[in-house]
Design an enzyme around this catalytic site. Structure first.
Site, mmCIF file in Angstrom:
data_model
loop_
_atom_site.group_PDB
_atom_site.id
_atom_site.type_symbol
_atom_site.label_atom_id
_atom_site.label_comp_id
_atom_site.label_asym_id
_atom_site.label_seq_id
_atom_site.Cartn_x
_atom_site.Cartn_y
_atom_site.Cartn_z
ATOM 1 N N LYS A 288 6.980 -37.156 32.045
ATOM 2 C CA LYS A 288 6.586 -37.176 33.455
ATOM 3 C C LYS A 288 7.165 -38.457 34.076
ATOM 4 O O LYS A 288 7.058 -39.521 33.490
ATOM 5 C CB LYS A 288 5.054 -37.164 33.560
ATOM 6 N N GLU A 374 -13.013 -26.349 35.039
ATOM 7 C CA GLU A 374 -14.168 -26.470 35.938
ATOM 8 C C GLU A 374 -15.302 -25.522 35.524
ATOM 9 O O GLU A 374 -16.472 -25.880 35.625
ATOM 10 C CB GLU A 374 -13.749 -26.192 37.381
ATOM 11 N N ARG A 402 -13.609 -22.851 41.406
ATOM 12 C CA ARG A 402 -13.221 -22.257 40.115
ATOM 13 C C ARG A 402 -14.450 -22.023 39.234
ATOM 14 O O ARG A 402 -14.411 -21.231 38.299
ATOM 15 C CB ARG A 402 -12.191 -23.175 39.459
HETATM 16 C C1 LIG Z 1 -8.079 -25.827 39.126
HETATM 17 C C2 LIG Z 1 -7.447 -27.202 39.327
HETATM 18 N N1 LIG Z 1 -8.109 -28.295 38.901
HETATM 19 C C3 LIG Z 1 -7.585 -29.527 39.083
HETATM 20 C C4 LIG Z 1 -6.377 -29.670 39.707
HETATM 21 C C5 LIG Z 1 -5.813 -31.047 39.963
HETATM 22 N N2 LIG Z 1 -4.536 -31.242 39.253
HETATM 23 C C6 LIG Z 1 -3.376 -31.142 39.860
HETATM 24 S S1 LIG Z 1 -2.087 -31.388 38.840
HETATM 25 C C7 LIG Z 1 -3.138 -31.696 37.544
HETATM 26 C C8 LIG Z 1 -2.596 -32.042 36.191
HETATM 27 C C9 LIG Z 1 -1.613 -31.007 35.748
HETATM 28 O O1 LIG Z 1 -1.103 -31.409 34.483
HETATM 29 P P1 LIG Z 1 0.143 -30.601 33.907
HETATM 30 O O2 LIG Z 1 -0.108 -29.142 34.071
HETATM 31 O O3 LIG Z 1 0.356 -31.108 32.560
HETATM 32 O O4 LIG Z 1 1.336 -30.948 34.894
HETATM 33 P P2 LIG Z 1 2.146 -32.338 34.993
HETATM 34 O O5 LIG Z 1 1.559 -33.050 36.172
HETATM 35 O O6 LIG Z 1 1.967 -33.067 33.701
HETATM 36 O O7 LIG Z 1 3.570 -31.927 35.216
HETATM 37 C C10 LIG Z 1 -4.441 -31.569 37.929
HETATM 38 C C11 LIG Z 1 -5.612 -31.779 37.046
HETATM 39 C C12 LIG Z 1 -5.717 -28.503 40.145
HETATM 40 N N3 LIG Z 1 -4.530 -28.550 40.808
HETATM 41 N N4 LIG Z 1 -6.268 -27.295 39.941
#
Ligand SMILES: Cc1ncc(C[n+]2csc(CCOP(=O)(O)OP(=O)(O)O)c2C)c(N)n1
Ligand SMILES: CC(=O)[C@@H](O)[C@H](O)COP(=O)(O)O
Ligand SMILES: [Mg+2]
Length: 650
Positions: A288, A374, A402
């Site tokens: 990342k 969630e 969710r």
């Molecule tokens: C249902 C939900 N909960 C929380 C979030 C907040 N959120 C946005 S991106 C993220 C992390 C995503 O991690 P990953 O899938 O590994 O993607 P990366 O940022 O590492 O590329 C979170 C928790 C969300 N978008 N949707």
């Protein structure tokens, strides 16, 4: 003088307006294109702010997917969609990329209405495999041979919905390509057994199946990754080299491979494209923030940034006139937890966003990050409450959607005293409609025995946290908005409020503004204007959306010519319940002039907050207009005497 450097030349990127322009590029040129795309992404986000780290981590994957597959005929679905900026640059939106997340600009996430290259919108995580499977099955019905490619992060892969989809996809056996973008990061470092499992996978399983197409991944991962892989290998020696979880679920598994090495990615994608059987999971190891040192070195990998200086990575920080609601919540909860050891806190992968990272520093054993889960977070809190603990479940309003069935079935039905700390309640600005906290009043106030509070400022939030901590007779929720407070004087300690009691903030006699939450400031500004017009205006802070302060509401309705409710929530929330009360008590029979100001019955697109409130008709101008409409006799200036005639009498 900003030290922003002019962006480096992008000769190949200038030639790519649509992915088909990439078909004639050699693999070497695709590598150059990736470098140019990375630079353009960094430069664009340095202007707009937004989600940077995730997009930098998928530059090579994005180039390779569009070079090998035939998008948009082949469907490309990003999970969450916050990593889509390089994709948008390559798919005809480079000219607008610097309007990202602005009013009338590009969305910060994938969006169907924006481009045929965005076949499915996102923003809430872990939906891509379900949507992808839907496209795949639809394709099979239509006899097409298109491909469906889902790109899902390791964080998103920690949510239950992803397993539901994997489980179904493996059973159906439809052709589907899932690319697991494993950068060992969520917003914060990932949590849970799945992230440990993935670490083992890339430590112990050299590339299978397509060795001829790509070299053994672990030995060719970039040094920082290779070292990590070797470290992990020593931890899991003796791992049974059996099928991976994904293969057990019916997927072919290919990986791990270096998700930044096009000489590995391209042959893998070309080979997979030629396959004609079932679902396949490609396990890409990425970083990342890749390729931008300030992001790579940051703890959060520049997950979400404000505009910044490219040369130094220094972000432009807005001067805070007051503490953020998030910080106030966290400090208030810490204060309560200091004197009550039964208080614990739960977040769903957003410790920083909810402020629970502050709580965890003070009480490391009493904060639980359950990952992007969630539904589990809510029922986990229900179990904690049933065991006698005092759980605070801190989840943004939009993400709490969710876990709604869990709120109804596991919390409300059993009257379990879970305390919901609902941050980002209301409009949220640049993230737009997918993240707006519009519906929590509607989805909570209809649940029996729920106590629902809305803080009108940061001092009120402190009192409401104390009230929630003390309230063990059933579930409760405190909602508060994104951003800074109003700068009011802060209480030393939180006072427990009387449940179901609002407060009069300003006395008047002709018009009553009954506010719930932080629109109170706009109501006070509108009241000033109304007073100046000779219309004496009362302003009340409801504090509780449930239970209603019936005595306050009935007196406001009986003693004023007009009653206007104002809330930063969709229809069917606070104002609706006030109307239910007035109808049940016969107040409406006497022609009481009521208006309920809510968010409009449409989604409000991203913009600066003040523009969004104007569009939502929830600012002082709209409140004045509502008062005028309620009086209904021309503009207020011309008819003050008529208003006096319309004052309700018992
Ligand atoms: C249902 C939900 N909960 C929380 C979030 C907040 N959120 C946005 S991106 C993220 C992390 C995503 O991690 P990953 O899938 O590994 O993607 P990366 O940022 O590492 O590329 C979170 C928790 C969300 N978008 N949707
Ligand atoms: C992509 C995502 O869902 C999160 O990063 C979200 O954008 C965070 O919102 P805040 O910036 O309000 O914490
Ligand atoms: Mg990740």
């Amino acid at each position: 003088m900003s030290s922003r450097k002019m962006p480096s030349p992008t000769p190949l990127l200038d030639q790519v307006t649509e992915p088909r322009d990439m078909k004639r590029l050699s693999d070497r040129q695709l590598r150059q294109l990736a470098d140019e795309l990375r630079r353009e992404t960094i430069d664009a986000v340095s202007v707009t702010g937004g989600h940077l780290g995730a997009g930098l981590g998928v530059v090579e994957l994005t180039v390779a997917i569009h070079a090998v597959f035939d998008t948009p005929k082949d469907r490309l679905i990003f999970d969450v969609g916050h990593q889509c900026y390089p994709h948008k640059i390559l798919t005809g939106r480079r000219d607008r990329i610097r309007t990202l997340r602005k009013g009338n600009g590009l969305s910060g996430f994938t969006k169907r209405s924006e481009s045929p290259y965005d076949p499915f919108g996102a923003a809430h995580s872990s939906t891509s495999i379900s949507a992808g499977l839907g496209f795949a099955v639809g394709r099979d019905f239509q006899g097409s041979d298109d491909h469906v490619i889902c790109v899902i992060g390791d964080g998103a892969m920690s949510a239950g919905m992803a397993y539901e989809a994997l489980n179904n996809a493996g059973a159906l056996g439809s052709r589907l390509i899932v690319i697991l973008n494993d950068n060992a990061m969520s917003i914060a470092p990932p949590v849970g057994a799945m992230s440990k499992y993935l670490a083992r996978l890339y430590a112990a399983r050299p590339l299978q199946d397509l060795k001829s197409a790509a070299r053994n991944a672990v030995d060719h991962l970039p040094p920082p990754l290779r070292e990590g892989a070797r470290r992990a290998r020593t931890l899991v020696k003796g791992l049974v080299p059996g099928a991976t979880l994904f293969e057990e679920l019916g997927f072919s598994y290919v990986g791990p491979f270096d998700g930044h090495d096009l000489s590995q990615i391209l042959p893998i994608l070309r080979t997979v494209k030629e396959r004609s059987d079932g679902p396949v999971l490609l396990h890409a190891i990425t970083r990342k923030g890749k390729g931008y040192r300030p992001a790579e070195e940051a703890a959060d990998k520049y997950h979400g940034v404000s505009s910044f200086d490219v040369a130094s990575g220094t972000q432009v920080k807005s001067v805070a006139k007051a503490p953020s609601y998030t910080k106030v919540f966290a400090d208030a909860l810490i204060q309560e937890a200091e004197r009550d050891a039964s208080i614990v806190a739960v977040t769903a992968a957003m410790p920083d966003g909810t402020g629970l990272d502050r709580f965890a520093k003070r009480f490391p054993s009493r904060m639980f990050d359950v990952g992007i889960a969630e539904q589990h977070a809510v029922t986990f809190c229900a179990g904690l409450a049933a065991s006698g603990m005092k759980p605070f479940c801190a989840i943004y309003s939009t993400f709490l959607q969710r876990g709604y069935d869990q709120i109804v079935h596991d919390v409300a039905l059993q009257r379990l005293p879970v305390r919901f700390a609902i941050d980002r309640a209301g409009l949220v600005g640049a993230d737009g409609p997918t993240h707006a906290g519009s519906f929590d009043l509607g989805y909570l106030c209809n649940l029996p025995d729920f106590t629902v509070m809305a803080a009108s400022d940061e001092a009120e939030l402190v009192h409401m946290v104390a009230t929630a901590a003390a309230l063990s007779d059933g579930p409760s929720a405190v909602r508060y908005p994104r951003g800074q407070g109003t700068g009011v004087e802060m209480p030393r300690v939180g006072q427990v409020l009387e449940i179901g009691r609002g407060r009069i903030v300003k006395e008047g006699t002709q018009i009553a503004l009954l506010s719930l939450g932080t629109r109170l400031q706009e109501c006070l500004a509108a009241a000033e204007r109304l007073d100046a017009m000779g219309l004496s205006t009362t302003v009340a802070d409801a504090r509780f959306a449930k239970p209603l302060d019936e005595a306050l509401i009935l007196s406001l309705a009986r003693e004023h010519a007009v009653l206007i409710t104002i809330e930063e929530g969709a229809r069917g929330g606070f104002g609706a319940h006030v109307l239910h009360l007035l109808a049940e008590r016969g107040i409406l029979d006497r022609g009481c002039r009521i208006r309920t100001l809510t968010l409009p019955d449409r989604f409000i697109q991203q913009d600066k907050p003040e523009a969004m409130y104007a569009e939502a008709e929830l600012d002082r101008t709209a409140i004045l207009a509502a008062a005028e409409a309620a009086i209904g006799l021309g503009t207020i200036e011309r008819q003050p005497e008529i208003v006096r005639l319309h004052r309700l009498r018992e």
